[in-house]
Motif scaffolding. Structure first.
Motif, PDB file in Angstrom:
ATOM      1  N   ILE A  77       0.833  -1.207   0.000  1.00  0.00           N
ATOM      2  CA  ILE A  77       0.000   0.000   0.000  1.00  0.00           C
ATOM      3  C   ILE A  77       0.867   1.257   0.000  1.00  0.00           C
ATOM      4  N   ILE A  78       1.899   1.278   0.839  1.00  0.00           N
ATOM      5  CA  ILE A  78       2.801   2.437   0.895  1.00  0.00           C
ATOM      6  C   ILE A  78       3.470   2.666  -0.455  1.00  0.00           C
ATOM      7  N   SER A  79       3.971   1.597  -1.065  1.00  0.00           N
ATOM      8  CA  SER A  79       4.670   1.761  -2.347  1.00  0.00           C
ATOM      9  C   SER A  79       3.714   2.212  -3.448  1.00  0.00           C
ATOM     10  N   LEU A  80       2.467   1.751  -3.406  1.00  0.00           N
ATOM     11  CA  LEU A  80       1.470   2.186  -4.388  1.00  0.00           C
ATOM     12  C   LEU A  80       1.201   3.680  -4.243  1.00  0.00           C
ATOM     13  N   ILE A  81       0.935   4.123  -3.019  1.00  0.00           N
ATOM     14  CA  ILE A  81       0.648   5.539  -2.778  1.00  0.00           C
ATOM     15  C   ILE A  81       1.849   6.396  -3.163  1.00  0.00           C
ATOM     16  N   ASP A  82       3.035   5.998  -2.748  1.00  0.00           N
ATOM     17  CA  ASP A  82       4.255   6.746  -3.061  1.00  0.00           C
ATOM     18  C   ASP A  82       4.474   6.825  -4.569  1.00  0.00           C
ATOM     19  N   TYR A  83       4.311   5.717  -5.242  1.00  0.00           N
ATOM     20  CA  TYR A  83       4.526   5.629  -6.685  1.00  0.00           C
ATOM     21  C   TYR A  83       3.586   6.562  -7.439  1.00  0.00           C
ATOM     22  N   ILE A  84       2.309   6.489  -7.092  1.00  0.00           N
ATOM     23  CA  ILE A  84       1.330   7.321  -7.786  1.00  0.00           C
ATOM     24  C   ILE A  84       1.506   8.791  -7.425  1.00  0.00           C
ATOM     25  N   TYR A  85       1.748   9.081  -6.137  1.00  0.00           N
ATOM     26  CA  TYR A  85       1.926  10.476  -5.730  1.00  0.00           C
ATOM     27  C   TYR A  85       3.119  11.115  -6.429  1.00  0.00           C
ATOM     28  N   LYS A  86       4.244  10.440  -6.428  1.00  0.00           N
ATOM     29  CA  LYS A  86       5.458  11.014  -7.034  1.00  0.00           C
ATOM     30  C   LYS A  86       5.350  11.146  -8.552  1.00  0.00           C
ATOM     31  N   ASN A  87       4.456  10.375  -9.152  1.00  0.00           N
ATOM     32  CA  ASN A  87       4.306  10.408 -10.605  1.00  0.00           C
ATOM     33  C   ASN A  87       2.901  10.857 -11.007  1.00  0.00           C
ATOM     34  N   ARG A  88       2.256  11.647 -10.159  1.00  0.00           N
ATOM     35  CA  ARG A  88       0.871  12.041 -10.390  1.00  0.00           C
ATOM     36  C   ARG A  88       0.673  12.817 -11.687  1.00  0.00           C
ATOM     37  N   ILE A  89       1.730  13.404 -12.214  1.00  0.00           N
ATOM     38  CA  ILE A  89       1.645  14.116 -13.486  1.00  0.00           C
ATOM     39  C   ILE A  89       1.144  13.202 -14.600  1.00  0.00           C
ATOM     40  N   VAL A  90       1.421  11.906 -14.453  1.00  0.00           N
ATOM     41  CA  VAL A  90       0.988  10.928 -15.457  1.00  0.00           C
ATOM     42  C   VAL A  90      -0.532  10.917 -15.569  1.00  0.00           C
ATOM     43  N   LEU A  91      -1.225  11.152 -14.464  1.00  0.00           N
ATOM     44  CA  LEU A  91      -2.681  11.083 -14.461  1.00  0.00           C
ATOM     45  C   LEU A  91      -3.352  12.389 -14.866  1.00  0.00           C
ATOM     46  N   SER A  92      -2.551  13.439 -15.076  1.00  0.00           N
ATOM     47  CA  SER A  92      -3.157  14.707 -15.467  1.00  0.00           C
ATOM     48  C   SER A  92      -3.474  14.698 -16.955  1.00  0.00           C
TER      49      SER A  92
END
Length: 184
Positions: free
Chosen positions: A164-179
């Motif tokens: 769960i931590i790695s998922l949240i960290d991964y998506i948060y740090k790369n959130r630009i991908v979802l924009s």
């Protein structure tokens, strides 16, 4: 695919069906020991292929694609085997959380590639993978004694938490991908 790291990755993929056979076929004497040896060999190839690729600058597009896929196949195969074993302490919900994370990250990576973004593995993802592999080895051996059962549960919970931590960290740090904005 002609370099040693890529060959090691493919060896890991080839080992997976043998691992599953020995995990699930309880009629084979010492099936869990054989499965554990195969799993450990596969884990060693994971370490070696990355080490050799970096050391000798043999990183390839094939390796970038296939290495994480081979890791996911190995770990998910183990989780499915654990979930299929009524005597295993791995709860089905924990296996589902871990496998779901792998699907989410795979989809996330596809979106990133479409946008021209390459996302390298991060610290939390590497720690998660190591804990999942250690947990898997301990669960494969199925020691069936009370103090080891506590260690098994700690490893299962640690694997779920790190997933769960790695998922949240991964998506948060790369959130630009979802924009929906263009990335330059």
């Amino acid at each position: 695919m002609n370099n040693i790291p890529n060959k090691l990755t493919m060896i890991r993929v080839i080992l997976i069906p043998f691992f599953v056979i020995f995990m699930l076929w309880k009629g084979i004497p010492h099936n869990n020991v054989i499965a554990a040896v195969i799993f450990i060999l596969a884990c060693i190839t994971d370490y070696l292929d990355g080490y050799l690729a970096r050391k000798y600058n043999e990183t390839t597009t094939f390796g970038k694609f296939m290495d994480p896929l081979a890791d996911k196949l190995l770990v998910c195969s183990a989780l499915i085997c654990f979930a299929a074993d009524p005597n295993c302490v791995m709860p089905v919900w924990a296996a589902i959380i871990i496998i779901a994370r792998e699907f989410i990250i795979s989809g996330f990576r596809l979106v990133a590639v479409e946008k021209g973004i390459v996302i390298a593995a991060n610290y939390w993802g590497k720690v998660k993978t190591v804990v999942q592999m250690v947990m898997s080895i301990v669960l494969i051996f199925d020691f069936s004694c009370s103090y080891i059962a506590v260690i098994e549960w700690v490893l299962v919970w640690a694997a779920v938490a790190l997933t769960i931590i790695s998922l949240i960290d991964y998506i948060y740090k790369n959130r630009i991908v979802l924009s929906d904005k263009e990335i330059s």
